[in-house]
Design a protein around this motif. Structure first.
Motif, short mmCIF file in Angstrom:
data_model
loop_
_atom_site.label_atom_id
_atom_site.label_comp_id
_atom_site.label_asym_id
_atom_site.label_seq_id
_atom_site.Cartn_x
_atom_site.Cartn_y
_atom_site.Cartn_z
N CYS A 141 77.28 2.17 -56.91
CA CYS A 141 76.72 0.84 -56.71
C CYS A 141 76.21 0.70 -55.27
O CYS A 141 76.92 1.07 -54.33
CB CYS A 141 77.80 -0.21 -56.99
SG CYS A 141 77.33 -1.87 -56.49
N GLY B 180 75.91 -1.91 -53.67
CA GLY B 180 76.60 -3.00 -53.00
C GLY B 180 78.00 -2.63 -52.55
O GLY B 180 78.43 -2.98 -51.46
N CYS B 181 78.74 -1.89 -53.40
CA CYS B 181 80.16 -1.67 -53.09
C CYS B 181 80.62 -0.23 -53.30
O CYS B 181 81.79 0.08 -53.15
CB CYS B 181 81.02 -2.59 -53.94
SG CYS B 181 81.05 -2.11 -55.69
N CYS C 72 76.84 -2.65 -59.62
CA CYS C 72 77.90 -2.84 -60.61
C CYS C 72 77.87 -4.30 -61.08
O CYS C 72 77.24 -5.16 -60.45
CB CYS C 72 79.26 -2.48 -60.02
SG CYS C 72 79.86 -3.67 -58.80
N CYS D 59 78.99 -6.87 -58.37
CA CYS D 59 78.00 -7.16 -57.32
C CYS D 59 76.84 -7.97 -57.89
O CYS D 59 76.32 -8.87 -57.23
CB CYS D 59 77.49 -5.86 -56.71
SG CYS D 59 78.69 -5.14 -55.58
#
Ligand SMILES: [Zn+2]
Ligand SMILES: [Zn+2]
Length: 242
Positions: free
Chosen positions: A22, A24-25, A36, A39
């Motif tokens: 992901c 984002g994370c 994901c 996110c």
């Protein structure tokens, strides 16, 4: 043999050797997902009520159509500017990493957010003849290596099957806009764009694309040039809105 390592090839090779995570994370995701589910949920969506012209969200309960203080007392030359997401938190971070961190692959999640703006009732049932990205000045494009609006416009164009044409060019290298108020921004942008040579937008319905709408001044100035060149309508869509 000389291998040209274009960004696309580098990206393709990278995706072969690294697992999909992901953006984002860093959690594991399917290769085609980029973000994901957590996110995706964290990305701040713009919910009504918002300004009919520039999509500025408004706290509280308003049911009728309204114009906000951002644009009520000035002429914005686009029909309306639409974004589905706010440039806050994760959205802001991805836009920033995309533009300034050379992370071209972020065009994929950002173009999906951009794509969602077309579900807005103001754009949903419209037909567009042409998608036009907001241009960068050639000097800035060389520095950055790409025009972020053009990358997003290309993916959107493929997805909705509308031709993408960079018919505008930026002919003045404007200083950063952030220090200016709205009136100054408009003035600073006057004459910054023009139609490229041998381009024709007469009688065309244009969808103008940028990464982020801040005050709307850039989109408005581009729309003004397109209309002056004969475009019948100019709607704008961005991946996010300040
Ligand atoms: Zn995530
Ligand atoms: Zn507004």
């Amino acid at each position: 043999m000389r291998v040209l390592a274009t960004p696309k090839i580098v990206e393709a090779l990278t995706s072969l050797f690294y697992p999909a995570i992901c953006v984002g994370c860093a959690a594991d995701v399917e290769r085609s997902d980029y973000l994901c589910a957590d996110c995706e949920r964290r990305a701040p969506r713009i919910a009504p009520p918002f300004c009919a012209k520039c999509s500025e969200p408004f706290p509280g309960a308003i049911t009728q159509t309204f114009r906000c203080a951002n644009c009520e007392h000035r002429t914005l030359h686009f029909d309306c500017a639409v974004a589905a997401y706010r440039s806050r938190g994760l959205v802001r971070k991805l836009v920033h990493d995309f533009k300034y961190g050379q992370q071209r692959h972020l065009r994929h999640p950002l173009s999906r957010w951009l794509r969602q703006s077309l579900d807005d009732p103001r754009l949903r049932d419209r037909r567009f003849d042409l998608i036009v990205p907001v241009p960068l000045h050639p000097t800035r494009e060389r520095e950055r290596g790409f025009n972020q609006a053009a990358l997003l416009a290309e993916l959107l164009g493929e997805s909705v099957r509308i031709p993408v044409r960079p018919v505008l060019e930026r002919i003045r290298y404007t200083t950063t806009q952030t220090a200016y108020d709205r009136a100054e921004r408009m003035e600073n942008l006057r004459g910054a764009f023009r139609l490229r040579k041998n381009r024709d937008v007469r009688d065309l319905r244009v969808l103008l694309i940028d990464d982020v709408l801040t005050t709307g001044s850039t989109l408005s100035e581009c729309a003004r040039v397109l209309r002056a060149a004969g475009a019948v309508s100019v709607h704008a869509a961005t991946a996010a809105r300040a």
